[in-house]
Design an enzyme around this catalytic site. Structure first.
Site, mmCIF file in Angstrom:
data_model
loop_
_atom_site.group_PDB
_atom_site.id
_atom_site.type_symbol
_atom_site.label_atom_id
_atom_site.label_comp_id
_atom_site.label_asym_id
_atom_site.label_seq_id
_atom_site.Cartn_x
_atom_site.Cartn_y
_atom_site.Cartn_z
ATOM 1 N N ARG A 1 31.377 -55.662 4.423
ATOM 2 C CA ARG A 1 31.910 -56.136 3.141
ATOM 3 C C ARG A 1 31.377 -57.522 2.814
ATOM 4 O O ARG A 1 30.884 -57.766 1.702
ATOM 5 C CB ARG A 1 33.449 -56.163 3.200
ATOM 6 C CG ARG A 1 34.116 -56.799 1.976
ATOM 7 C CD ARG A 1 35.610 -57.021 2.223
ATOM 8 N NE ARG A 1 35.863 -57.884 3.377
ATOM 9 C CZ ARG A 1 35.898 -59.207 3.332
ATOM 10 N NH1 ARG A 1 35.686 -59.850 2.194
ATOM 11 N NH2 ARG A 1 36.139 -59.911 4.428
ATOM 12 N N ARG A 2 31.460 -58.446 3.780
ATOM 13 C CA ARG A 2 30.967 -59.807 3.522
ATOM 14 C C ARG A 2 29.468 -59.804 3.284
ATOM 15 O O ARG A 2 28.966 -60.525 2.419
ATOM 16 C CB ARG A 2 31.323 -60.717 4.706
ATOM 17 C CG ARG A 2 32.810 -61.020 4.801
ATOM 18 C CD ARG A 2 33.161 -61.749 6.083
ATOM 19 N NE ARG A 2 34.590 -62.033 6.165
ATOM 20 C CZ ARG A 2 35.265 -62.149 7.300
ATOM 21 N NH1 ARG A 2 34.638 -62.010 8.460
ATOM 22 N NH2 ARG A 2 36.551 -62.410 7.289
ATOM 23 N N ARG B 1 28.752 -61.267 15.956
ATOM 24 C CA ARG B 1 29.851 -60.562 16.614
ATOM 25 C C ARG B 1 30.558 -61.466 17.614
ATOM 26 O O ARG B 1 30.054 -62.514 17.978
ATOM 27 C CB ARG B 1 29.296 -59.332 17.348
ATOM 28 C CG ARG B 1 28.738 -58.242 16.427
ATOM 29 C CD ARG B 1 29.845 -57.450 15.773
ATOM 30 N NE ARG B 1 30.864 -57.121 16.760
ATOM 31 C CZ ARG B 1 30.710 -56.230 17.736
ATOM 32 N NH1 ARG B 1 29.578 -55.556 17.854
ATOM 33 N NH2 ARG B 1 31.677 -55.994 18.595
ATOM 34 N N ARG C 1 31.922 -66.747 17.778
ATOM 35 C CA ARG C 1 31.138 -66.785 16.541
ATOM 36 C C ARG C 1 30.869 -68.218 16.085
ATOM 37 O O ARG C 1 29.781 -68.537 15.615
ATOM 38 C CB ARG C 1 31.851 -65.987 15.443
ATOM 39 C CG ARG C 1 31.677 -64.478 15.615
ATOM 40 C CD ARG C 1 32.369 -63.702 14.518
ATOM 41 N NE ARG C 1 33.799 -63.577 14.761
ATOM 42 C CZ ARG C 1 34.730 -63.572 13.800
ATOM 43 N NH1 ARG C 1 34.378 -63.719 12.539
ATOM 44 N NH2 ARG C 1 35.994 -63.447 14.108
#
Length: 312
Positions: A131-132, A149, A155
């Site tokens: 989505r991002r 990930r 991250r």
């Protein structure tokens, strides 16, 4: 509030990341404040262990919840605490949603390295979310998006260790464990993941004692808004992973529900959006009707293209 009448200890299952433990301790404190005995049991999920493949390539939804589902079904823990956006819309047989806690910040944010000139030119952004990725490429088609990930701590470290310009995070996760840096911008144009910013607690359907305990933690407004968003997601995707955003809000001033939903192609070139206001009494079908509108306006064709791409 009546005090618990048994000595049962409610065993709280959680992933062992800092954020997951924060969430579990939050639920533990609320239960203990009501007089319940609790214990936290941490387990590692496949989603934390397999970091070299994008989530959608692992081929299963709910990779972060599956390990805890098994722990509940086999009787190792009584409840599990999750970031609600990680939870599949269909829960395993025998497991039920027992409480949705009051929602935190719903926004996505861009964590950057102090220089935003790349937004006007070419740049490299990291995210593990389809989505991002799709929403970013829709707004910045000249940019490159790379996979990122791991838990939020991992991250953040990877962002520092690489020459990327920035990475996209859920604001709520960073705020909960005080990791939100000064160098960020709110991405208020990015429609969040369904149920982003909300925490859900699940329990075994037959465990009436625990379900009664958890019902006291439930925040009705958050429960309704996340229900609408997840219904939109479920109606659109039918079990596959796709670039879908959804956000429902209760507008107290007008006494209406406001909904925004989006479906994008993986490359971000196609974008189908819907915004709607509805009476509060229509909440049970709002997500479904909005999803149907998207499907009828090109969404069905786009979803089948996405499924084909993800199978390759």
């Amino acid at each position: 509030m009546a005090k618990p009448t048994t000595n049962k200890t409610i065993r709280i299952g959680t992933r062992d990341s800092e954020l997951a433990l924060w969430q579990a301790h939050t639920v533990q404190k609320q239960l203990q404040d009501l007089g319940y005995k609790t214990e936290i049991i941490a387990v590692k999920s496949d989603g934390d262990i397999i970091l070299d493949k994008p989530l959608y390539e692992l081929g299963i939804t709910g990779i972060f919840t599956k390990t805890l589902d098994v722990a509940m079904i086999t009787g190792k823990v009584d409840i599990a605490v999750h970031s609600m956006k990680d939870v599949p819309t269909a829960l395993p047989q025998g497991i039920v949603q027992a409480a949705v806690l009051e929602r935190a910040n719903t926004l996505d944010i861009l964590v950057h390295k102090g220089n935003l000139d790349f937004l006007e030119n070419s740049g490299t952004i990291a995210t593990g979310s389809l989505r991002r990725q799709a929403m970013w490429l829709n707004k910045y088609p000249n940019h490159t998006v790379v996979d990122l990930r791991g838990n939020v701590n991992t991250r953040m470290q990877k962002l520092q260790d690489n020459d990327w310009n920035g990475a996209v995070f859920a604001a709520a996760g960073l705020e909960r464990i005080n990791l939100k840096p000064d160098s960020f911008i709110n991405l208020d144009w990015m429609i969040p993941a369904p149920a982003q910013g909300a925490m859900v607690v699940v329990a075994m359907a037959e465990d009436f004692y625990t379900i009664e305990a958890l019902s006291q933690l439930n925040h009705v407004e958050t429960e309704i808004c996340t229900y609408i968003e997840r219904q939109f997601l479920r109606t659109l995707e039918g079990g596959c992973t796709a670039p879908i955003g959804a956000l429902a809000n209760y507008n107290e001033k007008e006494d209406v529900l406001e909904f925004s939903g989006v479906l994008l192609s993986i490359d971000g070139k196609q974008k189908l959006e819907i915004t709607k206001k509805a009476e509060v009494s229509e909440w049970k079908k709002l997500g479904y009707h909005c999803a149907q509108e998207i499907l009828n306006n090109g969404g069905s064709k786009l979803m089948s293209e996405i499924k084909t791409q993800l199978k390759k």
